[in-house]
Scaffold this active site. Structure first.
Site, PDB file in Angstrom:
ATOM      1  N   ASP A   1       5.215  -0.761  13.250  1.00 26.04           N
ATOM      2  CA  ASP A   1       4.216  -0.795  12.170  1.00 26.04           C
ATOM      3  C   ASP A   1       3.432  -2.091  12.206  1.00 26.04           C
ATOM      4  OD1 ASP A   1       6.299  -1.624   9.212  1.00 26.04           O
ATOM      5  OD2 ASP A   1       5.898  -2.727  11.068  1.00 26.04           O
TER       6      ASP A   1
ATOM      7  N   GLY B   1       0.823  -2.550  15.255  1.00 26.70           N
ATOM      8  CA  GLY B   1       0.054  -2.082  14.107  1.00 26.70           C
ATOM      9  C   GLY B   1      -1.105  -3.017  13.799  1.00 26.70           C
TER      10      GLY B   1
ATOM     11  N   HIS C   1       0.869  -1.178   0.000  1.00 24.70           N
ATOM     12  CA  HIS C   1       0.000   0.000   0.000  1.00 24.70           C
ATOM     13  C   HIS C   1       0.899   1.219   0.000  1.00 24.70           C
ATOM     14  CE1 HIS C   1       0.600   0.241   4.424  1.00 24.70           C
ATOM     15  NE2 HIS C   1       0.385  -1.037   4.407  1.00 24.70           N
TER      16      HIS C   1
END
Lengths: 612, 48
Positions: free
Chosen positions: A156, A187, A13
């Site tokens: 993350d 995350g 992404h």
């Protein structure tokens, strides 16, 4: 001749390209801005073309290309996940495995990148180096920072294996100290709750963060008991039996439903108190982990400055808590803290190895150029577009822009502001912004409903003259990239009568002199603006202050909900005409909505832009 | 046909490999450890 390195992030992404010259970013952009597909994961051909064009070079001038992830290491993690989750995850295996196994598949993404770059026909592409995901994040966090040495923390969802990494940055070197590995990921935890509360994973997390102040953290203890074991140093393990992501299909399943009082919220369904409370709860747990990790980072490195990157560094509330806690003298967050920044970090890591030096050290400034690293359009180009399309406009003198726009803002008008080079990273920073008067109590709902066409619980954020920031916000340091949340200063807060309001009714309670940017808990995501990176923006704020006494403006991104921030004059005009923005200040031109011809479109654009 | 082959691969190779591995050490290190003071995995220059 500068030594040029091109960095690429792609295929998961936020694809992006970044060009680094002698270790300094000179151009960077996310592909979504070109393709108009939010968070676009496709190969960033157009962003790459832009970077080469900006520098006026071809691949023959580029010494190295860096990709932000190690696909073969990632494949080993994917295999371990299949094996670890067997035998219950066949659908995931069936759907995902072939794309990894295939000859030109995901195991060889670096070769794919080289092939795609070669297809652009702009010279011979160097061999593509890979840099690990967290190394790319760490490089993007440390090398452009203003610090000679610093602790570096990257948190993350996951890269290859690492989800949380601690580093010591010194000079042009980054030393890895320790890590946590998939599937234990802060995350992922946050994304699980994002999903469960009915938002989209990887784009809805900041909505969950915005929801948290409306709730009470009554599920936090349950989360700590049932979902995550947190050690004193902030390291943690998740209880994977309660999550579904190892099986690949979704983040959560029946375990969450049992724990958290019912099924997941339907994406466009009503928000209830449960979602507010879940948001508040996971936010509290996230902050606890981040604070403990920050303390550990200080203890392990002995440094008084911290650099942050990784998707969780976009949790600006947690960043604000770290700063308030005074664990470090100063904290610097990479503006493109998510995966787009990995493109920049990978390029910088390679550049440092090739002998680049960090020449900006000692100036007290960072090397991100205000994160204004995207394409600009000069007045000739803008003028040509306006004239060719018969768009009524007025051309202003250099000195007039700030005055004219400030006048309209003071009048309660909403202004689309399109100036200079486009921002790199998720925040608009006064290059592609929609601006408004923060003192106006109706501004928040007007902007939410008539400009952004989005859920009304979402707060707006202020830009403030750096020199006046302390009068308006309890901020211990600068925040040029809008990735820090701080309390509104006591002097600006208002007495709030006991109303017993809860949930979304809290919105209607006026709590400060700048209501449009004050969240229900008296907090704001602040952008401090000094005169150096973006002089026109600073001039505008100064002009608004001269007129009204208030050095603050609402700064929200120039786009409607679901679309990426606008890039070109045409996209700016279309957004201007689709919404209730009153004035468009684009380059040296001023456009009044009242003077524009009627706007019509072939199709209903609201159905075409996917909801985010 | 492809799905069938993947099915076989999954149940005859991946699953036993996973189950065997978990007898020794879970490749995903899922179990919490109440006695540990930290979950940090120290870095060395080389990754596995």
């Amino acid at each position: 001749m500068s030594d040029l390195v091109l960095g690429i992030s792609a295929f998961y992404h936020d694809s992006a390209a970044a060009l680094v010259a002698d270790g300094v970013a000179v151009a960077a952009a996310q592909e979504e801005r070109f393709t108009r597909k939010r968070h676009d994961a496709a190969f960033p051909s157009r962003a790459v073309q832009y970077c080469l064009d900006e520098a006026g070079v071809s691949f023959d001038d580029v010494s190295a290309v860096a990709y932000y992830e190690d696909p073969r290491l990632k494949f080993r993690r994917v295999l371990a996940t299949f094996a670890g989750a067997a035998p219950t995850a066949f659908p995931f295996f069936r759907d995902a495995f072939p794309s990894w196994l295939a000859r030109n598949g995901k195991r060889h993404t670096d070769r794919t990148v080289r092939r795609e770059l070669q297809k652009l026909g702009r010279g011979r592409v160097p061999v593509v180096s890979v840099r690990r995901h967290h190394e790319s994040h760490a490089a993007s966090a440390f090398f452009p920072s203003p610090y000679e040495s610093a602790a570096v923390l990257c948190v993350d969802g996951v890269g290859e294996w690492a989800t949380t990494t601690l580093w010591h940055g010194r000079g042009t070197e980054l030393t890895p100290l320790a890590e946590l590995r998939f599937p234990h990921s802060l995350g992922m935890l946050y994304s699980a709750f994002t999903y469960f509360c009915g938002f989209k994973v990887d784009s809805g997390e900041y909505k969950l963060m915005g929801l948290a102040p409306y709730g009470r953290p009554r599920y936090a203890d349950l989360i700590r008991d049932a979902l995550i074991d947190i050690k004193p140093d902030g390291t943690f393990r998740l209880d994977l039996r309660r999550f579904e992501y190892l099986r690949g299909q979704t983040m959560t399943g029946s375990a969450f439903e049992k724990l958290f009082d019912g099924p997941r919220r339907d994406p466009e369904g009503d928000l209830t108190e449960r979602e507010f409370d879940l948001a508040a709860s996971v936010q509290q747990v996230t902050e606890e982990v981040m604070l403990r990790l920050a303390r550990t980072a200080r203890d392990r490195t002995g440094e008084s400055t911290l650099c942050l990157a990784g998707g969780v560094a976009l949790n600006c509330v947690a960043n604000g808590k770290i700063i308030d806690a005074g664990i470090f003298d100063e904290v610097w967050v990479q503006p493109a803290a998510g995966d787009a920044g990995g493109a920049l970090g990978a390029a910088q890591a390679v550049a440092m190895e090739r002998g680049a030096s960090r020449d900006h050290l000692g100036t007290g400034r960072d090397a991100m150029s205000g994160s204004l690293l995207g394409p600009a359009y000069d007045d000739d180009e803008i003028g040509a577009y306006l004239t060719a399309n018969g768009i009524p406009h007025r051309r202003l003198d250099n000195g007039q822009l700030a005055e004219q726009v400030a006048e309209r803002l003071a009048d309660g008008k909403i202004v689309g502001w399109f100036q200079g080079r486009m921002e790199f990273g998720p925040r608009a920073l006064g290059a592609r912004s929609i601006l408004g008067d923060p003192r106006d109590p109706r501004m928040q709902s007007a902007m939410n409903l008539k400009i952004k066409f989005r859920e009304s619980f979402r707060p707006f954020a202020p830009a403030v003259l750096a020199e006046d920031a302390k009068d308006y916000f309890d901020l211990r340091q600068e925040s040029p990239y809008m990735l820090v949340v701080a309390r509104v200063a006591a002097a600006q807060q208002l007495e709030i009568p006991e109303s017993g309001a809860t949930g979304l009714d809290l919105l209607r309670v006026r709590r400060s002199t700048i209501p449009a940017v004050t969240h229900v808990d008296q907090s704001a995501r602040v952008q401090t603006v000094d005169g150096r990176s973006n002089p026109p923006y600073h001039r505008l704020l100064a002009a608004f202050k001269a007129r009204t006494g208030c050095p603050v403006l609402v700064n929200t991104s120039f786009n409607v909900r679901g679309e990426p921030i606008v890039r070109s004059p045409e996209e700016a005009y279309v957004c201007f005409m689709r919404t209730d923005i009153d004035v468009l200040a684009i380059g040296g031109f001023l456009l009044e909505k009242s003077e524009q011809p009627a706007w019509s479109e072939q199709s209903d654009w609201r159905t075409e832009i996917p909801l985010d | 046909m492809r799905t069938f082959l993947l099915f076989l691969l999954y149940h005859l190779v991946v699953t036993p490999a996973g189950l065997l591995a978990r007898l020794v050490r879970d490749p995903l290190s899922r179990r919490a450890d109440a006695n540990a003071t930290t979950y940090w995995i120290p870095s060395d220059r080389r990754h596995r």
